[in-house]
Design a protein around this motif. Structure first.
Motif, PDB file in Angstrom:
ATOM      1  N   TYR A 153    -126.154  80.657  13.423  1.00 18.65           N
ATOM      2  CA  TYR A 153    -127.238  80.645  14.141  1.00 18.65           C
ATOM      3  C   TYR A 153    -127.779  79.647  14.492  1.00 18.65           C
ATOM      4  O   TYR A 153    -127.658  78.646  13.520  1.00 18.65           O
ATOM      5  CB  TYR A 153    -128.499  82.072  13.814  1.00 18.65           C
ATOM      6  CG  TYR A 153    -127.753  83.210  14.016  1.00 18.65           C
ATOM      7  CD1 TYR A 153    -127.221  84.035  14.922  1.00 18.65           C
ATOM      8  CD2 TYR A 153    -127.359  84.123  12.657  1.00 18.65           C
ATOM      9  CE1 TYR A 153    -127.253  85.700  15.577  1.00 18.65           C
ATOM     10  CE2 TYR A 153    -126.896  84.986  13.392  1.00 18.65           C
ATOM     11  CZ  TYR A 153    -126.264  86.039  13.861  1.00 18.65           C
ATOM     12  OH  TYR A 153    -126.005  86.580  14.239  1.00 18.65           O
ATOM     13  N   ASP A 154    -128.374  79.176  14.870  1.00 22.45           N
ATOM     14  CA  ASP A 154    -129.761  77.763  14.898  1.00 22.45           C
ATOM     15  C   ASP A 154    -130.488  78.326  13.576  1.00 22.45           C
ATOM     16  O   ASP A 154    -131.464  79.034  13.290  1.00 22.45           O
ATOM     17  CB  ASP A 154    -131.139  77.992  16.097  1.00 22.45           C
ATOM     18  CG  ASP A 154    -131.878  76.578  16.479  1.00 22.45           C
ATOM     19  OD1 ASP A 154    -132.200  76.279  15.279  1.00 22.45           O
ATOM     20  OD2 ASP A 154    -131.259  75.341  17.211  1.00 22.45           O
ATOM     21  N   PRO A 155    -130.465  76.841  12.449  1.00 16.79           N
ATOM     22  CA  PRO A 155    -131.016  76.930  11.412  1.00 16.79           C
ATOM     23  C   PRO A 155    -133.196  77.500  11.791  1.00 16.79           C
ATOM     24  O   PRO A 155    -133.587  77.780  10.931  1.00 16.79           O
ATOM     25  CB  PRO A 155    -131.173  76.057  10.043  1.00 16.79           C
ATOM     26  CG  PRO A 155    -130.962  74.900  11.390  1.00 16.79           C
ATOM     27  CD  PRO A 155    -129.669  75.728  12.515  1.00 16.79           C
ATOM     28  N   ASN A 156    -133.345  77.245  12.530  1.00 17.79           N
ATOM     29  CA  ASN A 156    -134.505  76.990  12.561  1.00 17.79           C
ATOM     30  C   ASN A 156    -134.955  78.336  13.806  1.00 17.79           C
ATOM     31  O   ASN A 156    -136.609  78.054  13.668  1.00 17.79           O
ATOM     32  CB  ASN A 156    -135.510  75.828  13.176  1.00 17.79           C
ATOM     33  CG  ASN A 156    -135.301  74.272  11.687  1.00 17.79           C
ATOM     34  OD1 ASN A 156    -135.380  75.043  10.982  1.00 17.79           O
ATOM     35  ND2 ASN A 156    -134.750  73.124  11.872  1.00 17.79           N
ATOM     36  N   VAL A 157    -134.314  79.083  14.315  1.00 14.48           N
ATOM     37  CA  VAL A 157    -135.323  79.881  14.756  1.00 14.48           C
ATOM     38  C   VAL A 157    -135.506  80.870  13.967  1.00 14.48           C
ATOM     39  O   VAL A 157    -134.605  81.574  13.551  1.00 14.48           O
ATOM     40  CB  VAL A 157    -133.277  80.618  16.000  1.00 14.48           C
ATOM     41  CG1 VAL A 157    -134.248  81.690  16.537  1.00 14.48           C
ATOM     42  CG2 VAL A 157    -133.858  79.025  17.332  1.00 14.48           C
ATOM     43  N   PHE A 158    -137.110  81.608  14.293  1.00 15.54           N
ATOM     44  CA  PHE A 158    -137.348  82.649  13.740  1.00 15.54           C
ATOM     45  C   PHE A 158    -137.148  84.113  14.862  1.00 15.54           C
ATOM     46  O   PHE A 158    -137.108  84.430  15.827  1.00 15.54           O
ATOM     47  CB  PHE A 158    -139.065  82.790  13.835  1.00 15.54           C
ATOM     48  CG  PHE A 158    -139.942  81.188  13.585  1.00 15.54           C
ATOM     49  CD1 PHE A 158    -139.099  80.195  12.861  1.00 15.54           C
ATOM     50  CD2 PHE A 158    -140.627  80.873  14.405  1.00 15.54           C
ATOM     51  CE1 PHE A 158    -139.641  79.270  12.704  1.00 15.54           C
ATOM     52  CE2 PHE A 158    -141.588  79.735  13.205  1.00 15.54           C
ATOM     53  CZ  PHE A 158    -140.711  79.041  12.688  1.00 15.54           C
ATOM     54  N   ASN A 159    -137.257  84.749  14.021  1.00 13.43           N
ATOM     55  CA  ASN A 159    -136.872  86.449  14.008  1.00 13.43           C
ATOM     56  C   ASN A 159    -137.647  86.988  13.332  1.00 13.43           C
ATOM     57  O   ASN A 159    -137.111  87.625  12.330  1.00 13.43           O
ATOM     58  CB  ASN A 159    -135.577  86.566  13.625  1.00 13.43           C
ATOM     59  CG  ASN A 159    -133.938  88.071  14.427  1.00 13.43           C
ATOM     60  OD1 ASN A 159    -135.607  88.606  14.586  1.00 13.43           O
ATOM     61  ND2 ASN A 159    -134.621  88.133  15.617  1.00 13.43           N
ATOM     62  N   ALA A 160    -138.378  87.640  14.181  1.00 10.16           N
ATOM     63  CA  ALA A 160    -139.741  88.482  13.702  1.00 10.16           C
ATOM     64  C   ALA A 160    -139.078  89.793  13.342  1.00 10.16           C
ATOM     65  O   ALA A 160    -139.947  90.641  11.852  1.00 10.16           O
ATOM     66  CB  ALA A 160    -141.188  88.247  13.940  1.00 10.16           C
ATOM     67  N   LYS A 161    -138.187  89.864  13.211  1.00 12.81           N
ATOM     68  CA  LYS A 161    -137.798  91.478  13.499  1.00 12.81           C
ATOM     69  C   LYS A 161    -137.476  91.660  11.573  1.00 12.81           C
ATOM     70  O   LYS A 161    -136.531  92.624  11.185  1.00 12.81           O
ATOM     71  CB  LYS A 161    -137.114  91.865  14.305  1.00 12.81           C
ATOM     72  CG  LYS A 161    -137.194  93.116  15.823  1.00 12.81           C
ATOM     73  CD  LYS A 161    -136.254  93.375  16.329  1.00 12.81           C
ATOM     74  CE  LYS A 161    -135.651  94.630  16.184  1.00 12.81           C
ATOM     75  NZ  LYS A 161    -134.851  94.628  16.875  1.00 12.81           N
ATOM     76  N   TYR A 162    -136.123  90.043  11.479  1.00  7.84           N
ATOM     77  CA  TYR A 162    -135.843  90.676  10.239  1.00  7.84           C
ATOM     78  C   TYR A 162    -136.039  89.269   9.246  1.00  7.84           C
ATOM     79  O   TYR A 162    -134.839  88.594   9.271  1.00  7.84           O
ATOM     80  CB  TYR A 162    -134.360  89.556  10.754  1.00  7.84           C
ATOM     81  CG  TYR A 162    -133.785  91.269  11.920  1.00  7.84           C
ATOM     82  CD1 TYR A 162    -133.334  93.026  11.292  1.00  7.84           C
ATOM     83  CD2 TYR A 162    -133.025  90.920  12.964  1.00  7.84           C
ATOM     84  CE1 TYR A 162    -132.608  93.417  12.131  1.00  7.84           C
ATOM     85  CE2 TYR A 162    -132.791  92.199  13.285  1.00  7.84           C
ATOM     86  CZ  TYR A 162    -132.761  93.307  13.481  1.00  7.84           C
ATOM     87  OH  TYR A 162    -132.166  93.893  14.476  1.00  7.84           O
ATOM     88  N   LYS A 163    -137.456  89.980   9.012  1.00  7.89           N
ATOM     89  CA  LYS A 163    -137.603  89.026   7.393  1.00  7.89           C
ATOM     90  C   LYS A 163    -137.109  89.461   6.206  1.00  7.89           C
ATOM     91  O   LYS A 163    -136.818  91.055   6.028  1.00  7.89           O
ATOM     92  CB  LYS A 163    -139.721  88.694   7.769  1.00  7.89           C
ATOM     93  CG  LYS A 163    -139.610  88.293   8.820  1.00  7.89           C
ATOM     94  CD  LYS A 163    -140.914  88.443   8.309  1.00  7.89           C
ATOM     95  CE  LYS A 163    -142.507  88.105   9.898  1.00  7.89           C
ATOM     96  NZ  LYS A 163    -143.634  88.807   9.795  1.00  7.89           N
ATOM     97  N   TYR A 164    -136.798  89.025   5.230  1.00  8.05           N
ATOM     98  CA  TYR A 164    -136.162  88.882   4.368  1.00  8.05           C
ATOM     99  C   TYR A 164    -135.122  90.158   4.176  1.00  8.05           C
ATOM    100  O   TYR A 164    -135.047  90.996   3.251  1.00  8.05           O
ATOM    101  CB  TYR A 164    -137.471  89.628   3.309  1.00  8.05           C
ATOM    102  CG  TYR A 164    -138.204  88.235   3.327  1.00  8.05           C
ATOM    103  CD1 TYR A 164    -138.234  87.262   2.314  1.00  8.05           C
ATOM    104  CD2 TYR A 164    -140.026  88.187   2.873  1.00  8.05           C
ATOM    105  CE1 TYR A 164    -139.159  85.901   1.835  1.00  8.05           C
ATOM    106  CE2 TYR A 164    -140.651  87.573   2.780  1.00  8.05           C
ATOM    107  CZ  TYR A 164    -140.343  86.270   2.077  1.00  8.05           C
ATOM    108  OH  TYR A 164    -141.360  85.496   1.861  1.00  8.05           O
ATOM    109  N   VAL A 165    -134.090  89.746   4.838  1.00 10.72           N
ATOM    110  CA  VAL A 165    -133.239  90.589   4.880  1.00 10.72           C
ATOM    111  C   VAL A 165    -132.194  90.520   3.699  1.00 10.72           C
ATOM    112  O   VAL A 165    -131.766  89.305   3.610  1.00 10.72           O
ATOM    113  CB  VAL A 165    -132.120  90.835   5.992  1.00 10.72           C
ATOM    114  CG1 VAL A 165    -130.847  91.548   5.807  1.00 10.72           C
ATOM    115  CG2 VAL A 165    -133.046  90.809   7.185  1.00 10.72           C
ATOM    116  N   PRO A 166    -131.654  91.672   2.940  1.00  9.56           N
ATOM    117  CA  PRO A 166    -131.473  91.191   1.474  1.00  9.56           C
ATOM    118  C   PRO A 166    -129.616  90.708   1.971  1.00  9.56           C
ATOM    119  O   PRO A 166    -129.428  91.015   2.965  1.00  9.56           O
ATOM    120  CB  PRO A 166    -130.872  92.134   0.702  1.00  9.56           C
ATOM    121  CG  PRO A 166    -131.593  93.240   1.342  1.00  9.56           C
ATOM    122  CD  PRO A 166    -132.259  92.693   2.699  1.00  9.56           C
ATOM    123  N   PRO A 167    -128.648  89.749   0.870  1.00 11.45           N
ATOM    124  CA  PRO A 167    -127.300  89.494   2.274  1.00 11.45           C
ATOM    125  C   PRO A 167    -126.935  90.871   2.485  1.00 11.45           C
ATOM    126  O   PRO A 167    -126.549  91.961   1.516  1.00 11.45           O
ATOM    127  CB  PRO A 167    -126.555  89.297   0.321  1.00 11.45           C
ATOM    128  CG  PRO A 167    -127.463  88.252  -0.096  1.00 11.45           C
ATOM    129  CD  PRO A 167    -128.935  89.093   0.080  1.00 11.45           C
TER     130      PRO A 167
END
Lengths: 328, 403, 339
Positions: B84-98
């Protein structure tokens, strides 16, 4: 010996002068006249600055005059009145903030060096006397690791471990109940119980390098005939090792510590930010981020001067310890 | 056996000087011959070959070199490696663990390709924090060489193929093998892009330090006298003051309106201004000892210009040492950049470096709840370790005639 | 019946290196009589220094005493102590070191610590072995320094090694070695690092001290001339083996082993006509790959493959032995006029 000390004192004085120039340059670096931004700052907060006051400050710092005059005024105020100027961010005199945090900064720095010594010397000696043993390899690897882990990362990880494993908050140098308390034995013990964390963190990266130095120095000395003489005299092995080669290997080690001091001071700064210690480090970062340059310049200067003094002491110590230098 | 002796040893003659044989008496001639071959090959080997042989023996150094090559390749092909683009936000997936990669699909059958589980979002009613739970009923296979956002490979070839991803079938679900940050950005992509700056700043700064070190150290060692004295005092001064506060102050003084590229360059210059002293001292030492060598004198007598003598005759004779010291000084610069950026005084968002990424992990709460944000630190540690091991191996190899 | 002080029996010392095993001392046997001087001669790398350290059980890893006995008879009638069998860090060995057997080394410069005063280093063994008070130990040290001919001993005690000349350092080392009245003094090339005049003075001093203190001396050197001056008996070593053992007159006037003969031909002698000195051809072989059979054969002018496979340590006369298969042939050969 006296000649040696005088020579070192002169060098130190020249270095400190150079430091003052560099610090002054740092204060002057940001574009624009700081008083203008100070004024704008105050106005923004709704305060009106009387023109006389601004004029007084302009006079005090020699603004608008040649840069050499400005430097002269700045140094004169420091030397005569201990006046480092005013923090543009908080309006408090810089010296007040400095003296408040200086003792703990020195304490953390000194204890880190102590830690480095206490750990690096015995491990270096062990590694050299047990060359290529399992523990020697382990220490060598840990040494490399210590060099590779940034101080702040180690601080974060240690804090995380302390927090998640022991439920202990490890920031700061005092527990909350002692923060404002007057000095007492209990407060001192509380300080000690917090001090070990920055000590270990700052120490770790430098012990690594110094263990290697100590080990290499020891390996050079261990095969010297005077060690064999000691052994042939019927001394116990540990006595032979600690009296002769360790003693000789310590000399280059002490001068290495002198060189490591600047880096240790730097390490203390960054670690203090993460651990939120009441030392000069976090103050410097805050000042720099706010472009409060009087503050920042003063801190850079104080830290550098402290380092120079530390190096000076270590050099003189070395001269006292080593008859070969003493007699030069 | 006897005839193998070139001296023409005559057996049976009991006494006298003609019996002065000897070497042919060794019991195991083939082994001796092999040894002899080995000696011969050592004798005619060029210094470069000797260094290479010696370096190859340091398995850890060779391994580290391999690791570094892989890291630099990843940095070079960051667009291709990162999903993915390193700077693209995704409000749906904040702080997803590995996410764990598993080969068991939704039905619980073993699959030939790796995949990841779906996620169920929960909100902790008390702290209002979002937590994630594995959704075992969903399984997204990880696909290789998928078509995703377009980019220019090495800035030349337009393409949209990426090393791996979930492909269009996954719709807006995402793979976060190293988790995601507070804005839902993919940590893996960010670490991969961060490698570009973090790995190149070391090289660029070391190159600048080297230039400074060779010019100033060279001038100092070649001419000696007053110039030498002044440069030595400057070096001593820089070495006697703590570097980090100075770095911090200088970076803070960089104009705020500077672009990302200007800032990168500014920081690099600052790091090398303070970092050249070690190299300078070494170069000076070498010059001092080389100055009196015959080949330098010969060049001088031939009327070669000073610059030519320095660059053509003196520098090549200690290149290997310089390369080793260069390698050993890269870690310090990488660590310094990381530290500065971590404090907010180095590079800034939206630039992505490992130090900038670690800025996200400044307070203990973040670290305790989302420890995967420390992973860029692991990348730093591995890189620094590898450079140190490599430098150690190179330093040993640089002295091909020792032992 | 000679009064034996030290008896070395079939001593083997190996160094276990990653590249292979080096047999530094390979089955050496000899005896030292009380009050006498044994000279040990050999080229560098022949194992003589390692043997000296083995006697004090001071061989350190990767080296080790593999087998053999080092029997030390403290008194003429006392039962022997086998030093080789003791733990190298045990109290028993430490009591023998310096108290009974002292040692001086080749480099007087580096045998003294650079950062301790002479006093500090001299008093240490005196206090350790003689149980004297610090002041008494100091007085003893002053006496000894005066005895070895050093002026201003009190002042000397406060000095460091770099303030002394080479000869003074070696005298200090000798004084230190004698401080606990040892019965044996091992001198490992004590005169190599000093100039010729000093060398003569040191040898004279050692002889005088031997008469006075009555200790035995084991004198290790590569210089035959020194041996002629000081030794009663001589062991010639080559590659970890003794190749010839005899009293000093025999060694110099009737040597049996080709190596000893070659050594003698390589030193100038006033009783010989002026001609070019001989050198022994070749070099000492790589210790990792020792020659098979007779160790000296690659450099020997009398070598015959069929006969020199396994030379015995043959008795020439009662106290004279040589490790050569062709002693008697060589004797005949030498008695014939050479071309």
């Amino acid at each position: 010996m006296v000649k040696f000390i005088i020579r070192r004192l002169v060098t130190a004085a020249v270095t400190i002068w150079a430091i003052s120039v560099v610090s002054f340059v740092i204060i002057q670096l940001p574009p624009g006249d700081f008083l203008t931004s100070y004024e704008a700052n105050l106005r923004q907060m709704g305060e009106n600055v009387p023109e006389e006051q601004l004029e007084a400050m302009r006079e005090r710092y020699g603004l608008g005059e040649p840069i050499v005059t400005q430097y002269y005024k700045w140094v004169k105020a420091i030397l005569l009145h201990g006046d480092f100027g005013r923090s543009m961010e908080s309006g408090v005199p810089v010296s007040v903030l400095l003296w408040d945090r200086l003792p703990l900064t020195v304490l953390v720095g000194l204890s880190s060096i102590l830690f480095v010594w206490v750990v690096a010397i015995p491990i270096g000696v062990y590694s050299a006397t047990h060359q290529y043993s399992l523990m020697d390899h382990v220490f060598t690897f840990l040494g490399f690791l210590g060099l590779a882990i940034p101080n702040f990362l180690l601080a974060l990880v240690l804090m995380w471990v302390a927090w998640s494993e022991f439920g202990q908050s490890v920031g700061g140098l005092y527990s909350p109940e002692y923060k404002a308390a007057p000095w007492s034995m209990a407060k001192f013990l509380d300080l000690l119980s917090h001090l070990w964390i920055p000590m270990v963190i700052v120490g770790t990266s430098w012990t690594a390098g110094l263990i290697r130095t100590m080990r290499a120095n020891m390996l050079d000395e261990l095969n010297q005939p005077y060690v064999e003489t000691g052994r042939a005299k019927g001394l116990r092995e540990w006595r032979v090792v600690w009296k002769y080669p360790v003693r000789v290997a310590l000399n280059p080690f002490i001068s290495t510590v002198g060189y490591a001091l600047p880096q240790i001071v730097g390490g203390v700064v960054i670690t203090a930010v993460v651990l939120n210690l009441p030392t000069l480090g976090p103050l410097l970062v805050r000042a720099l981020l706010a472009q409060d340059m009087f503050m920042a310049g003063a801190i850079v200067m104080i830290l550098s001067v402290l380092t120079v003094i530390g190096t000076l002491i270590s050099d003189i110590l070395l001269a006292i310890l080593d008859p070969r230098i003493r007699l030069e | 056996m006897e005839t193998s002796n070139q001296q023409g040893h005559i057996s049976g003659v009991p006494l006298g000087p003609s019996v002065e044989s000897g070497i042919s008496r060794a019991p195991d001639v083939t082994r001796i011959d092999e040894l002899q071959e080995e000696y011969d090959s050592i004798a005619i080997a060029t210094p470069r070959q000797l260094m290479w042989w010696k370096f190859r023996k340091h398995r850890l150094a060779v391994f580290s070199a391999g690791v570094l090559v892989i890291f630099y390749l990843i940095a070079l092909f960051a667009d291709f490696v990162s999903p993915y683009d390193p700077n693209v936000f995704n409000a749906k997936y904040k702080y997803v663990p590995p996410q764990y990669v598993t080969f068991y699909n939704a039905k619980g059958d073993l699959s030939w390709r790796p995949g990841i589980r779906g996620l169920i979002r929960n909100r902790d009613p008390e702290t209002l924090r979002i937590t994630y739970e594995k959704d075992k009923s969903v399984w997204y296979p990880i696909k290789f060489f998928v078509k995703e956002r377009p980019y220019k490979l090495l800035g030349l070839i337009e393409t949209d193929i990426h090393l791996f991803g979930l492909g269009p079938e996954a719709e807006d679900f995402r793979v976060f093998i190293l988790g995601s940050d507070r804005l839902g950005r993919d940590m893996f992509s960010r670490v991969v892009y961060g490698a570009r700056i973090s790995l190149s700043i070391g090289l660029v700064a070391v190159f600048l330090s080297l230039t400074l070190g060779i010019v100033l150290g060279g001038v100092s060692g070649y001419y000696g006298g007053t110039i030498d004295n002044i440069i030595q005092r400057v070096i001593e001064f820089i070495r006697s003051v703590p570097g980090l506060p100075l770095w911090m102050a200088l970076s803070a003084a960089l104009p705020v309106y500077w672009s990302q590229e200007q800032r990168f360059f500014g920081i690099t210059v600052i790091l090398s201004i303070i970092g050249w002293t070690d190299l300078g001292r070494q170069v000076r030492g070498r010059f001092l000892s080389l100055r009196t060598e015959d080949f330098v004198l010969a060049a001088k007598l031939n009327g070669a210009r000073d610059l030519r003598i320095i660059l053509r005759h003196m520098v090549p004779s200690f290149t290997s040492h310089i390369i080793a010291s260069l390698t050993l000084s890269i870690p310090g610069i990488i660590l310094a950049e990381t530290g500065l950026s971590f404090l907010g005084l180095g590079l800034r968002q939206p630039a992505v470096s490992w130090g900038v990424l670690l800025q996200e992990a400044q307070n203990i709460q973040t670290v305790a709840l989302t420890p995967w944000l420390l992973l860029p630190g692991l990348a730093v540690v591995i890189t620094v370790l590898a450079f140190n091991f490599l430098g150690d191996g190179l330093r040993d190899a640089a002295d091909p005639f020792s032992h | 019946m000679p009064d034996i002080l030290l008896e070395v029996k079939d001593l083997h010392v190996n160094f276990f290196l990653t590249e292979g095993t080096v047999k530094a001392v390979n089955g050496v046997s000899f005896k030292i009589e009380r009050g006498k001087t044994l000279g040990i001669v050999g080229e560098s790398g022949c194992g003589k220094s390692v043997m000296a350290r083995a006697i004090l059980n001071m061989v350190r890893p990767p080296g080790r005493i593999v087998s053999g006995e080092i029997n030390y008879y403290s008194q003429p009638d006392s039962p022997p102590i086998n030093i080789a069998s003791l733990n190298r860090n045990s109290a028993q060995v430490r009591r023998i070191r310096w108290g009974e057997i002292a040692m001086i080394f080749q480099e007087p410069m580096t045998s003294l610590s650079p950062v301790h005063t002479i006093s500090n280093q001299m008093i240490e063994p005196i206090q350790l072995h003689l149980n004297l008070s610090k002041q008494a130990a100091k007085n003893h040290a002053v006496e000894l320094l005066a005895r070895v001919g050093l002026p201003n001993p009190e002042q000397l005690l406060t000095r460091y090694r770099h303030e002394l000349s080479g000869g003074m350092r070696q005298r200090v080392m000798i004084a230190m070695a004698l401080s606990c009245n040892p019965k044996l003094l091992i001198a490992d090339e004590p005169t190599t690092a000093v100039d010729v005049t000093t060398q003569a003075q040191i040898l004279n001093l050692m002889r005088g001290l031997q008469d006075e203190f009555g200790m035995a001396i084991m004198f290790i050197t590569h210089a035959l001339g020194v041996i002629a001056e000081i030794a009663d008996d001589v062991v010639v070593m080559y590659l970890g083996e003794e190749v010839e053992v005899a009293d000093v007159d025999t060694i110099f006037h009737d040597p049996s082993h080709p190596y000893t003969q070659a050594l003698l031909r390589s030193i100038p002698r006033p009783d010989m006509k002026l001609k070019r000195l001989e050198t022994i051809k070749g070099n000492v072989p790589d210790p990792m790959h020792l020659p098979q059979g007779c160790k000296y054969h690659p450099r020997c002018r009398y070598y015959i493959p069929t006969r020199c496979a396994n030379p015995p340590f043959e008795r020439v006369s009662s106290e004279h032995r040589a490790r050569c298969a062709r002693i008697h042939d060589i004797k005949e050969q030498l008695s014939e006029p050479t071309s």
